[in-house]
Write a protein that holds these residues in place. Structure first.
Motif, PDB file in Angstrom:
ATOM      1  N   TYR A   1      -1.670 -11.884  -6.460  1.00 50.33           N
ATOM      2  CA  TYR A   1      -1.970 -10.824  -5.492  1.00 50.33           C
ATOM      3  C   TYR A   1      -1.379  -9.488  -5.943  1.00 50.33           C
ATOM      4  N   PHE A   2      -0.121  -9.516  -6.376  1.00 58.10           N
ATOM      5  CA  PHE A   2       0.527  -8.277  -6.827  1.00 58.10           C
ATOM      6  C   PHE A   2      -0.249  -7.641  -7.986  1.00 58.10           C
ATOM      7  N   ARG A   3      -0.671  -8.469  -8.940  1.00 54.79           N
ATOM      8  CA  ARG A   3      -1.424  -7.975 -10.098  1.00 54.79           C
ATOM      9  C   ARG A   3      -2.714  -7.299  -9.646  1.00 54.79           C
ATOM     10  N   GLY A   4      -3.440  -7.988  -8.760  1.00 59.01           N
ATOM     11  CA  GLY A   4      -4.710  -7.467  -8.265  1.00 59.01           C
ATOM     12  C   GLY A   4      -4.548  -6.185  -7.469  1.00 59.01           C
ATOM     13  N   ALA A   5      -3.402  -6.051  -6.784  1.00 60.39           N
ATOM     14  CA  ALA A   5      -3.156  -4.865  -5.949  1.00 60.39           C
ATOM     15  C   ALA A   5      -2.801  -3.645  -6.793  1.00 60.39           C
ATOM     16  N   GLY A   6      -2.354  -3.873  -8.035  1.00 57.33           N
ATOM     17  CA  GLY A   6      -2.011  -2.752  -8.906  1.00 57.33           C
ATOM     18  C   GLY A   6      -0.526  -2.535  -9.113  1.00 57.33           C
ATOM     19  N   ILE A   7       0.280  -3.563  -8.817  1.00 55.67           N
ATOM     20  CA  ILE A   7       1.727  -3.471  -9.046  1.00 55.67           C
ATOM     21  C   ILE A   7       2.012  -3.674 -10.531  1.00 55.67           C
TER      22      ILE A   7
ATOM     23  N   GLU B   1       0.827  -1.215   0.000  1.00 56.37           N
ATOM     24  CA  GLU B   1       0.000   0.000   0.000  1.00 56.37           C
ATOM     25  C   GLU B   1       0.858   1.260   0.000  1.00 56.37           C
ATOM     26  N   GLU B   2       1.926   1.244   0.797  1.00 53.52           N
ATOM     27  CA  GLU B   2       2.827   2.404   0.861  1.00 53.52           C
ATOM     28  C   GLU B   2       3.557   2.581  -0.473  1.00 53.52           C
ATOM     29  N   THR B   3       3.931   1.482  -1.102  1.00 53.94           N
ATOM     30  CA  THR B   3       4.593   1.532  -2.409  1.00 53.94           C
ATOM     31  C   THR B   3       3.674   2.165  -3.457  1.00 53.94           C
ATOM     32  N   LEU B   4       2.419   1.744  -3.457  1.00 55.83           N
ATOM     33  CA  LEU B   4       1.448   2.286  -4.415  1.00 55.83           C
ATOM     34  C   LEU B   4       1.168   3.771  -4.154  1.00 55.83           C
ATOM     35  N   THR B   5       1.074   4.131  -2.881  1.00 59.71           N
ATOM     36  CA  THR B   5       0.811   5.537  -2.518  1.00 59.71           C
ATOM     37  C   THR B   5       1.943   6.440  -2.982  1.00 59.71           C
ATOM     38  N   LEU B   6       3.181   6.041  -2.698  1.00 59.29           N
ATOM     39  CA  LEU B   6       4.336   6.865  -3.059  1.00 59.29           C
ATOM     40  C   LEU B   6       4.560   6.914  -4.571  1.00 59.29           C
ATOM     41  N   SER B   7       4.331   5.806  -5.255  1.00 63.67           N
ATOM     42  CA  SER B   7       4.535   5.798  -6.711  1.00 63.67           C
ATOM     43  C   SER B   7       3.511   6.713  -7.385  1.00 63.67           C
ATOM     44  N   ASP B   8       2.291   6.733  -6.858  1.00 60.43           N
ATOM     45  CA  ASP B   8       1.256   7.597  -7.405  1.00 60.43           C
ATOM     46  C   ASP B   8       1.597   9.073  -7.160  1.00 60.43           C
ATOM     47  N   LYS B   9       2.084   9.346  -5.957  1.00 57.55           N
ATOM     48  CA  LYS B   9       2.443  10.719  -5.576  1.00 57.55           C
ATOM     49  C   LYS B   9       3.614  11.238  -6.411  1.00 57.55           C
ATOM     50  N   ASN B  10       4.558  10.352  -6.744  1.00 60.27           N
ATOM     51  CA  ASN B  10       5.763  10.754  -7.470  1.00 60.27           C
ATOM     52  C   ASN B  10       5.701  10.462  -8.972  1.00 60.27           C
ATOM     53  N   ASP B  11       4.526  10.019  -9.438  1.00 56.44           N
ATOM     54  CA  ASP B  11       4.340   9.699 -10.857  1.00 56.44           C
ATOM     55  C   ASP B  11       5.415   8.731 -11.357  1.00 56.44           C
ATOM     56  N   SER B  12       5.628   7.673 -10.584  1.00 52.04           N
ATOM     57  CA  SER B  12       6.626   6.655 -10.949  1.00 52.04           C
ATOM     58  C   SER B  12       5.965   5.280 -10.948  1.00 52.04           C
ATOM     59  N   SER B  13       6.687   4.274 -11.405  1.00 52.93           N
ATOM     60  CA  SER B  13       6.125   2.934 -11.541  1.00 52.93           C
ATOM     61  C   SER B  13       6.357   2.106 -10.277  1.00 52.93           C
ATOM     62  N   PRO B  14       5.292   1.516  -9.709  1.00 54.80           N
ATOM     63  CA  PRO B  14       5.477   0.667  -8.522  1.00 54.80           C
ATOM     64  C   PRO B  14       6.100  -0.679  -8.894  1.00 54.80           C
ATOM     65  N   VAL B  15       7.149  -1.045  -8.196  1.00 56.66           N
ATOM     66  CA  VAL B  15       7.887  -2.277  -8.500  1.00 56.66           C
ATOM     67  C   VAL B  15       8.074  -3.103  -7.225  1.00 56.66           C
ATOM     68  N   VAL B  16       7.872  -4.409  -7.346  1.00 59.07           N
ATOM     69  CA  VAL B  16       8.176  -5.341  -6.251  1.00 59.07           C
ATOM     70  C   VAL B  16       9.353  -6.202  -6.679  1.00 59.07           C
TER      71      VAL B  16
ATOM     72  N   LEU C   1      12.405   3.821  -1.974  1.00 60.54           N
ATOM     73  CA  LEU C   1      12.437   2.419  -1.567  1.00 60.54           C
ATOM     74  C   LEU C   1      11.631   2.283  -0.283  1.00 60.54           C
ATOM     75  N   ILE C   2      10.761   1.287  -0.219  1.00 62.79           N
ATOM     76  CA  ILE C   2       9.932   1.067   0.972  1.00 62.79           C
ATOM     77  C   ILE C   2      10.294  -0.299   1.546  1.00 62.79           C
ATOM     78  N   VAL C   3      10.739  -0.317   2.805  1.00 62.41           N
ATOM     79  CA  VAL C   3      11.120  -1.577   3.457  1.00 62.41           C
ATOM     80  C   VAL C   3      10.564  -1.616   4.877  1.00 62.41           C
ATOM     81  N   GLY C   4      10.498  -2.820   5.436  1.00 59.04           N
ATOM     82  CA  GLY C   4      10.095  -2.985   6.824  1.00 59.04           C
ATOM     83  C   GLY C   4      11.246  -2.617   7.752  1.00 59.04           C
ATOM     84  N   LYS C   5      10.896  -2.322   8.996  1.00 57.47           N
ATOM     85  CA  LYS C   5      11.886  -1.869   9.976  1.00 57.47           C
ATOM     86  C   LYS C   5      13.005  -2.883  10.196  1.00 57.47           C
ATOM     87  N   ASP C   6      12.689  -4.164  10.067  1.00 61.03           N
ATOM     88  CA  ASP C   6      13.673  -5.228  10.337  1.00 61.03           C
ATOM     89  C   ASP C   6      14.276  -5.803   9.053  1.00 61.03           C
ATOM     90  N   PHE C   7      14.170  -5.098   7.936  1.00 56.79           N
ATOM     91  CA  PHE C   7      14.675  -5.599   6.652  1.00 56.79           C
ATOM     92  C   PHE C   7      16.196  -5.764   6.675  1.00 56.79           C
TER      93      PHE C   7
END
Length: 224
Positions: A60-66, A17-32, A100-106
């Protein structure tokens, strides 16, 4: 964002969700960026089993909009890449990462030497952190869910997962003892490992319409 994304639990969904939000805000492509096989799979870590097949993950990724999923083959040579080389060669040169979006323990790189601090020092892109999600003060993670399954608490494990836990296998020829006992049996070869062991009441759905009940012995077969 980067990760194994095994099982797709609440923490994974937060990252997406955070990846999609930031990519939309920055007009960039969301990538996993993910791995197949998973590192634990490659190193054949004792007791490890996957929570979901790669096909379900991609769906799941496809359905989420990645827009793009990069599936890196995890190999011995890849496991030896240092954290700094991974940042330079993959994130900067090849992917031209902006955010780049990562978890705290990445953790990443050879011997898991890289972490959030390593990434935040990189000037070529901005690293964003997603906090660990907990339930009753326990971190929700794929490892925690695996432990619940091993303990037999399937109901609680399923409450954290995107899809209910399932095991895949093919019917194989056995000793044909069922014929002598008076009821039909089927032997299913479960891929690589079975995280649970015991005898279970099962509901069998045939051709998506016919339902029957039976018993399943899952795990080791010490004696008939």
């Amino acid at each position: 964002t980067i990760g194994n994304f095994d099982g797709i639990h609440a923490g994974h969904r937060e990252l997406i969700e955070e990846t999609l939000t930031l990519s939309d805000k920055n007009d960039s492509s969301p990538v996993v960026l993910t791995f197949d096989p998973l590192p634990e799979e490659f190193f054949e870590r004792e007791g490890f089993f996957k929570l979901m097949p790669i096909s379900d993950k991609l769906e799941y990724f496809r359905g989420a909009g990645i827009n793009t999923v990069i599936k890196i083959p995890f190999t011995k040579s890849f496991s030896k890449i240092s954290a700094s080389s991974f940042i330079r060669e993959f994130l900067v040169k090849k992917l031209q990462t902006q955010q780049l979006i990562v978890g705290k323990d990445f953790k990443f790189g050879n011997n898991r030497q890289g972490n959030y601090d390593t990434l935040s020092n990189e000037k070529s892109f901005k690293t964003n952190i997603v906090n660990i999600i907990k339930d009753d003060d326990v971190k929700i993670s794929s490892s925690m869910i695996r432990q619940l399954i091993i303990q037999g608490d399937i109901e609680r494990a399923n409450s954290y997962l995107l899809n209910k836990f399932a095991m895949d296998g093919y019917i194989v020829h056995g000793e044909k003892m069922g014929r002598k006992l008076g009821y039909p049996t089927a032997n299913i070869e479960i891929y690589k490992s079975f995280p649970i062991n015991g005898i279970f009441l099962v509901k069998v759905v045939i051709d998506e319409k016919q339902v029957k009940y039976g018993l399943a012995s899952i795990g080791s077969k010490p004696t008939f």
